[in-house]
Scaffold this active site. Sequence first.
Site, mmCIF file in Angstrom:
data_model
loop_
_atom_site.group_PDB
_atom_site.id
_atom_site.type_symbol
_atom_site.label_atom_id
_atom_site.label_comp_id
_atom_site.label_asym_id
_atom_site.label_seq_id
_atom_site.Cartn_x
_atom_site.Cartn_y
_atom_site.Cartn_z
ATOM 1 C CG HIS A 1 1.588 9.690 9.212
ATOM 2 N ND1 HIS A 1 1.663 9.271 7.898
ATOM 3 C CD2 HIS A 1 0.271 9.758 9.511
ATOM 4 C CE1 HIS A 1 0.451 9.094 7.439
ATOM 5 N NE2 HIS A 1 -0.412 9.382 8.393
ATOM 6 C CG ASP B 1 -7.554 2.805 -15.465
ATOM 7 O OD1 ASP B 1 -7.706 2.778 -14.232
ATOM 8 O OD2 ASP B 1 -8.286 2.206 -16.263
ATOM 9 C CE LYS C 1 -2.546 3.450 1.865
ATOM 10 N NZ LYS C 1 -2.027 4.746 2.304
HETATM 11 C C1 MEV Z 1 0.763 4.686 4.926
HETATM 12 O O1 MEV Z 1 -0.024 5.300 3.943
HETATM 13 C C2 MEV Z 1 1.744 3.731 4.307
HETATM 14 C C3 MEV Z 1 2.576 2.892 5.292
HETATM 15 O O2 MEV Z 1 1.726 2.199 6.203
HETATM 16 C C4 MEV Z 1 3.383 1.944 4.466
HETATM 17 C C5 MEV Z 1 4.139 0.894 5.274
HETATM 18 O O3 MEV Z 1 3.721 0.543 6.380
HETATM 19 O O4 MEV Z 1 5.151 0.403 4.720
HETATM 20 C C6 MEV Z 1 3.460 3.787 6.126
#
Ligand code: MEV
Length: 440
Positions: free
Chosen positions: A393, A296, A280
């Site tokens: 973050h 896309d 993700k």
């Molecule tokens: C957050 O959008 C993405 C992460 O969770 C990816 C990861 O854990 O490697 C920080």
Amino acid sequence: MSKTISGFSKLSKSSKIDWIVETYFSKNAEAKHIIKQYWNTNIKLQQLHDEFIENTITNYYLPFGVAPNFLINGEMYAIPMAIEESSVVAAASKAAKFWLDRGGFKTEVLSTTKIGQVHFMFHGNYNTLNTYFKIVKPKLIQATKHITKNMEKRGGGILDIELRDKTESIEGYFQLHATFETLDAMGANFINSCLEQFAKTFREEALNYDGFSENEKTIDIVMSILSNYVPDCLVRAEVSCPVKDLTENPSINPEEFAKKFIQAVRIAEIEPYRAVTHNKGIMNGIDAVVLATGNDFRAVEAGVHAYASRNGSYSSLTHAKIENDRFYFWIEIPLALGTVGGLTSLHPLVKLALELLHNPTAKELMQVVAVAGLAQNFAALRSLTTTGIQEGHMKMHLMNILNQFDATDDEKKTLIDYFKTHTATHSSVVDAIKKLRVNK
Ligand code: MEV
């Protein structure tokens, strides 16, 4: 007021809004204003956006950011990213800067083949079908000449068509499995048009084929559609450096960092719960560039995740190792992208994004997008295995919380300064805003 309507798409834009507002927003006096405040005052530009889809009532903004300092195969890039998640562009920029001083990113396109299938039912003898297929195959290709002519002039077109027997899974189920080279186009329309022509010719010719019994002459076409699974449209991106050069922070030992980083990748290779989150994070980078360049992202997402499970268990898209005291970190992913056709020549910001990337070929764009994914994963794993993800973050998310509380510019300045040296969590930020306001 009834919540169903027929002929909605035929209403004017303002009548559509009136109906939506009257039907669904009777208690929200602001609704119409919110919808309209996103309209562009440039009428032509607004009309262009209105006409991308049906029933447009307004525009939906996403931030369009830029991550500079990417050195890719010796050339500098500033990568455009369209994304709402606060830390993504910052993380990409940080990773770019880190690898800029260590040789940058090396990339290579491994293959560019795309796939499409005609799914059909045939209840008869396989050998007879196979003989028919061999006879009709040149006719299938010939029948698509009006579609493939221009693509062939540029060096692309249909690569092959195979007959595939799938009767072990579904009785009577076969496929025409076709491979294509679509050059700088993503190729969805080209492939689907070829497939629909294959299906038509394949079915029609069967009616007159003497080798078939009367029953066998009826070939039942189920559907003709490209596949978004493109395991032979692959790109690789890599970074590497001596292990000793791996950190810029004197408090982090490079050997320890490399060891932990590789452990984190191994975990994502064998543990699907972690692999999904790991990937993700990679898609944070990939989707943002795919979207900014008018491609896309749903097709890319579907294809990438299928590739991540190709060995039977969902696994990491990136890999890492140490060899001869050198740290290597790489990604290999399928990416079917286009730099011509679709939105690329229509959407002014997409055109600008492509210009920023030196008007790349599809192959060049594949490499930039793979780099964005690798950089994003590097940044995430670097934080996860050292400080933890929340520090960076929450620093980026701080502005969102301040905006939720309608912080003034002065309040923002004071609190951003404060959280440079204090840990930001949702509640600590809320407390700090309240305190600041009480003390005023
Ligand atoms: C957050 O959008 C993405 C992460 O969770 C990816 C990861 O854990 O490697 C920080």
